[in-house]
Design a protein around this motif. Sequence first.
Motif, mmCIF file in Angstrom:
data_model
loop_
_atom_site.group_PDB
_atom_site.id
_atom_site.type_symbol
_atom_site.label_atom_id
_atom_site.label_comp_id
_atom_site.label_asym_id
_atom_site.label_seq_id
_atom_site.Cartn_x
_atom_site.Cartn_y
_atom_site.Cartn_z
ATOM 1 N N SER A 2 0.828 -1.196 0.000
ATOM 2 C CA SER A 2 0.000 0.000 0.000
ATOM 3 C C SER A 2 0.869 1.255 0.000
ATOM 4 C CB SER A 2 -0.931 0.005 1.212
ATOM 5 O OG SER A 2 -0.187 0.028 2.396
ATOM 6 N N CYS A 3 0.306 2.312 -0.531
ATOM 7 C CA CYS A 3 0.979 3.606 -0.628
ATOM 8 C C CYS A 3 1.272 4.136 0.782
ATOM 9 C CB CYS A 3 0.080 4.576 -1.392
ATOM 10 S SG CYS A 3 0.719 6.243 -1.511
ATOM 11 N N SER A 10 -0.565 0.385 -4.250
ATOM 12 C CA SER A 10 0.480 1.059 -5.029
ATOM 13 C C SER A 10 0.364 0.711 -6.511
ATOM 14 C CB SER A 10 1.871 0.712 -4.506
ATOM 15 O OG SER A 10 2.142 -0.641 -4.692
ATOM 16 N N GLU A 11 0.812 1.625 -7.332
ATOM 17 C CA GLU A 11 0.795 1.481 -8.784
ATOM 18 C C GLU A 11 2.218 1.178 -9.241
ATOM 19 O OE1 GLU A 11 -1.133 1.276 -12.272
ATOM 20 O OE2 GLU A 11 -2.161 1.892 -10.451
ATOM 21 N N ARG A 15 5.593 2.996 -7.901
ATOM 22 C CA ARG A 15 5.914 2.206 -6.718
ATOM 23 C C ARG A 15 6.976 2.862 -5.855
ATOM 24 N NH1 ARG A 15 6.055 -4.108 -6.125
ATOM 25 N NH2 ARG A 15 6.751 -4.135 -3.995
ATOM 26 N N PRO A 16 6.828 2.997 -4.578
ATOM 27 C CA PRO A 16 5.825 2.375 -3.716
ATOM 28 C C PRO A 16 4.547 3.199 -3.559
ATOM 29 C CG PRO A 16 7.385 3.497 -2.330
ATOM 30 C CD PRO A 16 7.837 3.697 -3.771
ATOM 31 N N PHE A 17 4.416 4.255 -4.362
ATOM 32 C CA PHE A 17 3.253 5.135 -4.241
ATOM 33 C C PHE A 17 2.149 4.712 -5.193
ATOM 34 C CE2 PHE A 17 7.169 7.450 -3.365
ATOM 35 C CZ PHE A 17 6.961 7.759 -2.029
ATOM 36 N N CYS A 18 0.969 5.292 -5.012
ATOM 37 C CA CYS A 18 -0.157 4.963 -5.873
ATOM 38 C C CYS A 18 -0.275 5.931 -7.040
ATOM 39 C CB CYS A 18 -1.454 4.967 -5.069
ATOM 40 S SG CYS A 18 -1.931 6.611 -4.489
#
Length: 60
Positions: A2-3, A10-11, A15-18
């Motif tokens: 998860s972000c 996450s995207e 990554r590691p953020f969304c």
Amino acid sequence: MSCPICSKESEPKYRPFCSRRCADVDLGRWLNGSYAVTADAPEDLEEAAEALAQETQRPH
């Protein structure tokens, strides 16, 4: 994963953020000093300078 900013999934692209937004929020926190990395170095600048001078004067 998860972000770490908003807890969304996450995207892979960010990554590691969304998203780019959450990545920018994290960068902004680093740049304004909200995050800090602790160090074992002396906090006093004069003390740090003296320690460095002593290390450079030691024979190898």
